[in-house]
Write a protein that holds these residues in place. Structure first.
Motif, PDB file in Angstrom:
ATOM      1  N   VAL A 128      79.476  13.357  66.905  1.00 54.32           N
ATOM      2  CA  VAL A 128      78.163  13.684  66.650  1.00 54.32           C
ATOM      3  C   VAL A 128      77.049  13.182  67.353  1.00 54.32           C
ATOM      4  O   VAL A 128      76.881  11.863  67.508  1.00 54.32           O
ATOM      5  CB  VAL A 128      77.932  13.367  65.240  1.00 54.32           C
ATOM      6  N   VAL A 129      76.350  13.888  67.934  1.00 55.61           N
ATOM      7  CA  VAL A 129      75.317  13.500  69.001  1.00 55.61           C
ATOM      8  C   VAL A 129      73.944  13.608  68.286  1.00 55.61           C
ATOM      9  O   VAL A 129      73.605  14.526  67.561  1.00 55.61           O
ATOM     10  CB  VAL A 129      75.043  14.244  70.313  1.00 55.61           C
TER      11      VAL A 129
ATOM     12  N   ILE B 299      67.956  16.158  75.052  1.00 55.99           N
ATOM     13  CA  ILE B 299      68.983  15.742  75.796  1.00 55.99           C
ATOM     14  C   ILE B 299      70.267  15.578  75.055  1.00 55.99           C
ATOM     15  O   ILE B 299      71.187  16.264  75.443  1.00 55.99           O
ATOM     16  CB  ILE B 299      68.696  14.249  76.381  1.00 55.99           C
ATOM     17  N   GLY B 300      70.330  15.202  73.924  1.00 55.16           N
ATOM     18  CA  GLY B 300      71.359  15.188  72.930  1.00 55.16           C
ATOM     19  C   GLY B 300      71.936  16.568  72.726  1.00 55.16           C
ATOM     20  O   GLY B 300      73.214  17.017  72.634  1.00 55.16           O
ATOM     21  N   LYS B 301      71.056  17.613  72.383  1.00 55.93           N
ATOM     22  CA  LYS B 301      71.560  18.944  72.250  1.00 55.93           C
ATOM     23  C   LYS B 301      72.381  19.250  73.326  1.00 55.93           C
ATOM     24  O   LYS B 301      73.434  20.129  73.426  1.00 55.93           O
ATOM     25  CB  LYS B 301      70.161  19.780  71.844  1.00 55.93           C
TER      26      LYS B 301
ATOM     27  N   ALA C 149      75.662  17.617  73.674  1.00 51.14           N
ATOM     28  CA  ALA C 149      76.584  18.118  72.568  1.00 51.14           C
ATOM     29  C   ALA C 149      77.398  19.463  73.176  1.00 51.14           C
ATOM     30  O   ALA C 149      78.464  19.701  73.126  1.00 51.14           O
ATOM     31  CB  ALA C 149      76.139  18.225  71.219  1.00 51.14           C
ATOM     32  N   GLY C 150      76.627  20.297  73.766  1.00 47.05           N
ATOM     33  CA  GLY C 150      76.954  21.475  74.352  1.00 47.05           C
ATOM     34  C   GLY C 150      78.088  21.287  75.375  1.00 47.05           C
ATOM     35  O   GLY C 150      79.128  22.014  75.621  1.00 47.05           O
ATOM     36  N   THR C 151      77.668  20.283  76.335  1.00 45.94           N
ATOM     37  CA  THR C 151      78.752  19.803  77.360  1.00 45.94           C
ATOM     38  C   THR C 151      80.049  19.214  76.978  1.00 45.94           C
ATOM     39  O   THR C 151      80.879  19.735  77.310  1.00 45.94           O
ATOM     40  CB  THR C 151      77.945  18.958  78.422  1.00 45.94           C
TER      41      THR C 151
ATOM     42  N   PHE D  77      75.289  18.568  67.359  1.00 51.47           N
ATOM     43  CA  PHE D  77      73.911  17.720  67.099  1.00 51.47           C
ATOM     44  C   PHE D  77      73.491  17.651  65.816  1.00 51.47           C
ATOM     45  O   PHE D  77      73.516  18.543  64.992  1.00 51.47           O
ATOM     46  CB  PHE D  77      73.020  18.480  68.010  1.00 51.47           C
ATOM     47  N   LEU D  78      73.381  16.237  65.604  1.00 51.09           N
ATOM     48  CA  LEU D  78      72.647  16.096  64.268  1.00 51.09           C
ATOM     49  C   LEU D  78      71.179  15.528  64.305  1.00 51.09           C
ATOM     50  O   LEU D  78      70.687  14.655  65.106  1.00 51.09           O
ATOM     51  CB  LEU D  78      73.233  15.050  63.388  1.00 51.09           C
TER      52      LEU D  78
END
Length: 332
Positions: free
Chosen positions: A56-57, A66-68, A71-73, A83-84
């Motif tokens: 969970v990013v 950047i987190g989104k 999370a995809g990567t 992503f939260l």
């Protein structure tokens, strides 16, 4: 906000210099991360590998953006991830986090209000916390089991305010983490293709000959003793570019293309009365249904270049692979 002043040559020169300084600053910020890599990074990789749930990013603002991406990567390289948004987390979305999960929290300051508010709950839930943070003495760092230092000397922004170098460093280290985990999982091209069936790479790595070959009435099959005229009619009925020529047992002995028929007629106007075996190309290139479509493409590209290839099982034609069908399937 639009500016009414003209953009002068001096302005152009300044813009180019600002761009150079920005790229230099961000590149230096990434390079400095290399010397910081050590046990904590390895521990972060191991923590994610041992995760029985999901990664969970989370992060606010630019760190959230950047987190989104990260999370995809992670998801596309073999680590189930989501992503939260911290602000949504404090209003119920923390319910998506379980004790089996690992949380990767990204923050330059480590003190973002919305992020800090969800840290006690994450601890109570029992999820392990990895902090990617610019201040190792921050609240976020204190809550984390693993701390990754992504601090930078300054932002590329001329005011040293807009997150620029710091977000680039976080993105780069996040990519490094994702790829290190991917490699440790022994994640392969086939695994990647399975998660990307709609992309060109996925199609090239997943599609088999049996997925794109023509079958049934779309395949022209003619006995070796049939007249060339019959082969021509069979090709026309199938809407194909060639006919498979078979022996008494139904096994392939050759192929006749529509080009072969035209050339035979140019050489002899009575050629349609010849037997198929007299005009066919014996021992043509063939392939089996279980091979990758890309392997068929490579063979068709030659030498020699061919537009049709019989698909065989136990020596008998079960389909026809055609170059134009590979093009339509996005293999080329």
């Amino acid at each position: 906000m639009a500016s009414s002043r003209s953009f002068t040559e001096e302005d152009r020169a300044k813009a180019l210099e600002r761009a150079r300084q920005t790229l230099r600053s961000e590149a230096e910020g990434i390079l400095k991360l290399i010397d910081r890599l050590g046990d904590s990074f390895a521990e972060a990789v191991e923590t994610i590998l041992r995760c029985r749930g999901r990664l969970v990013v989370t992060g606010m603002g630019k760190s959230g953006a950047i987190g989104k991406k990260l999370a995809g990567t992670f998801s596309s390289t073999g680590t189930p991830s989501l992503f939260l948004h911290p602000a949504e987390g404090v209003h119920g979305d923390l319910g998506m986090v379980t004790g089996e999960d690992v949380v990767l929290a990204i923050s330059n300051s480590g003190e973002s209000e919305e992020l800090v508010k969800i840290l006690p709950a994450i601890a109570r839930i029992g999820a392990k916390l990895i902090a990617m943070v610019g201040r190792t003495q921050s609240t976020l760092a204190r809550y984390a089991e693993v701390v990754l230092d992504v601090s930078v000397d300054s932002e590329a922004c001329p005011l040293d305010l807009a997150p620029t170098t710091s977000t680039t460093a976080a993105l780069a280290l996040g990519d490094a983490l994702a790829l290190a985990v991917m490699e440790a999982r022994r994640f392969t091209k086939d695994d990647y293709a399975l998660l990307h069936p709609g992309g060109a790479l996925g199609r090239r790595l997943i599609l088999r000959v049996q997925d794109v070959m023509r079958t049934g009435d779309a395949v022209a099959i003619v006995p070796r003793d049939a007249l060339l005229r019959d082969a021509m009619f069979a090709i026309t009925r199938a809407g194909a570019g060639a006919a498979c020529i078979v022996d008494e047992e139904g096994k392939l002995v050759g192929i006749i293309t529509d080009g072969d028929i035209r050339r035979a007629l140019l050489a002899d106007e009575h050629a349609l009365q010849k037997r198929a075996w007299e005009v066919m190309t014996p021992n043509p290139h063939t392939i089996t249904p279980d091979r990758l479509a890309t392997e068929g493409l490579r063979e068709m590209q030659g030498p020699p270049k061919i537009g049709e290839m019989p698909v065989l099982v136990d020596g008998k034609p079960v389909g026809m692979l055609m170059l134009k069908d590979l093009v339509e399937a996005g293999i080329v």
